[in-house]
Enzyme design. Structure first.
Site, PDB file in Angstrom:
ATOM      1  N   SER A   1       0.836  -1.195   0.000  1.00 11.71           N
ATOM      2  CA  SER A   1       0.000   0.000   0.000  1.00 11.71           C
ATOM      3  C   SER A   1       0.872   1.246   0.000  1.00 11.71           C
ATOM      4  CB  SER A   1      -0.856  -0.018   1.271  1.00 11.71           C
ATOM      5  OG  SER A   1      -1.428   1.248   1.497  1.00 11.71           O
TER       6      SER A   1
ATOM      7  N   TYR B   1      -2.275  -1.338  10.819  1.00 14.83           N
ATOM      8  CA  TYR B   1      -2.499  -1.878   9.473  1.00 14.83           C
ATOM      9  C   TYR B   1      -1.307  -1.525   8.572  1.00 14.83           C
ATOM     10  CZ  TYR B   1      -3.861  -1.778   4.577  1.00 14.83           C
ATOM     11  OH  TYR B   1      -3.855  -1.910   3.216  1.00 14.83           O
TER      12      TYR B   1
ATOM     13  N   LYS C   1       1.913  -3.854   6.647  1.00 18.62           N
ATOM     14  CA  LYS C   1       2.339  -3.815   5.237  1.00 18.62           C
ATOM     15  C   LYS C   1       3.846  -3.555   5.161  1.00 18.62           C
ATOM     16  CE  LYS C   1      -1.542  -4.658   3.364  1.00 18.62           C
ATOM     17  NZ  LYS C   1      -1.742  -5.923   2.693  1.00 18.62           N
TER      18      LYS C   1
END
Ligand code: NAD
Ligand code: UD1
Length: 330
Positions: free
Chosen positions: A125, A150, A154
């Site tokens: 991302s 989150y 990643k």
């Protein structure tokens, strides 16, 4: 040529990528535990493509379940979409995110290693660019400084995969850093359909246009942007799906780890998106300017020249296309 394992293939981006792969004539195997999706998306993939594929309902952290998939199929590469992605929830339940996102990746890597499958595409991302870098983001910028668990998963998975490639030069890994995926398959059969009140802009606008929510809260009207609202690089999910096809081609001839931005290279403000959706839907979308949302950046968009140069990929669809297909999908 073996099959492509698609983890999280029932999800929003995964299901669109399944369509792309099947239409390119690839054989696929899909695994998903439906924690954030339903079997309906897989039925739609079959309907759009007219093709069949194996599906396993399995949590990737279930080592025995994943082992079975590799024993029963000749797999040549994996595209790893499976993961939890709600930023706010990750702040409330960090352990859930570390366990699911890191645990599922570790389970997958172990099975791949055991079966000699060493080609992987990972769904990363733009969030890995953190707060310190300024747009347009380029792949060689230092990553990290993520602002929520989150995003940190990643970043950690990117590091883990780079370490794997450093330890074993037989591995080939592509990190695809998605910007803001919206839109839907033009057939109208696949869509992003989050449960409850959406957090992301596009699904929220859709609910307001449908009259299910009264108005959009525009988070911040005083950013240093042309109209004061936040700017993002929205990309059609079908363009994103095509990028995975190109990344698979790349892995045919390359080893080691390589990151690519998948965006359009063009930023659009919240109000530009809202007005584009009004045009596409013929409906008014009422809004109110609200305070900024914690953790939001003013501007985020990609430099996409690396993907264009090395993968031969660039986004084809405009913001109007994205809004038209979102509206059509209902
Ligand atoms: P999604 O939630 O629609 O799809 C993820 C799928 O993975 C779901 O079908 C879910 O059921 C499945 N899944 C989750 N944990 C699993 C597990 N442990 N075992 C098996 N299946 C599991 O999300 P999406 O928007 O399609 O995103 C796909 C990937 O791309 C995710 O990794 C996400 O973090 C990443 N990503 C998404 C965006 C975005 O804006 N949508 C942006 C950047 C990166
Ligand atoms: C968010 C996540 C990002 C994640 C991405 C996809 C944050 C800080 N970032 O990105 O990590 O990869 O989703 O899941 O949460 N907006 C409104 N009103 C709304 C919703 C959004 O004005 O009701 C604005 C936001 O302030 C932002 C833009 O719309 O300027 C896009 O927001 P969103 O769709 O949530 O995506 P990001 O914040 O870019």
């Amino acid at each position: 040529m073996g099959k492509i394992l698609v983890t999280g293939g029932a999800g929003f981006i995964g299901s669109h990528t399944c369509v792309e792969l099947l239409e390119r004539g690839k054989e696929i195997v899909v695994v998903d535990n439906f924690v954030n999706s339903t079997p309906k998306a897989l039925e739609a993939v079959r309907e759009i493509t007219g093709r069949e594929f194996e599906f396993y309902e399995c949590d990737l952290r279930d080592r025995a379940g994943v082992e079975r998939i590799f024993c029963e199929n000749e797999i040549s590469a994996a595209i790893h979409f499976a993961g939890l992605k709600a930023v706010g929830e990750s702040v409330q339940k960090p352990r859930l995110y570390y366990d699911n996102n890191l645990g599922s990746t570790l389970g997958l890597l172990e099975a791949m290693e055991r079966h000699g499958v060493k080609k992987l595409i990972f769904s990363s991302s733009a969030t890995v660019y953190g707060e310190k870098n300024a747009a347009p983001y380029r792949e060689e910028m230092e990553t990290g400084g993520t602002t929520n668990p989150y995003g940190t998963t990643k970043w950690m998975i990117e590091r883990m995969l780079a370490d794997e490639c450093a330890a074993d030069p037989a591995w080939g890994v592509v990190l695809l850093r998605y910007f803001n995926p919206i839109g839907a398959h033009p057939s109208g059969l696949l869509r992003e359909d989050p449960n409850g009140i959406p957090n992301n802009l596009m699904p929220y606008i859709v609910r307001v246009a449908q009259g299910k929510l009264p108005y959009l809260n525009v988070f911040g009207g005083d950013y240093p942007t042309p109209d004061g609202t936040g700017v993002r690089d929205y990309i059609h999910v079908c363009d994103l799906a095509a990028g995975h096809g190109k990344a698979l081609d790349w892995l045919e001839t390359h080893r080691g780890v390589e990151a690519f931005n998948l965006g359009t290279g063009k930023g659009s403000s919240v109000l530009e998106v809202l007005h584009a959706y009004e045009r596409a839907s013929g409906r008014e979308v009422p809004y109110r300017v609200a305070p900024r949302r914690a953790g939001d950046l003013a501007v985020s968009y990609a430099d996409c020249s690396k993907a264009q140069k090395l993968l031969g990929w660039r986004a084809q669809f405009s913001l109007d296309d994205m809004c038209r297909d979102t509206f059509h999908a209902g």
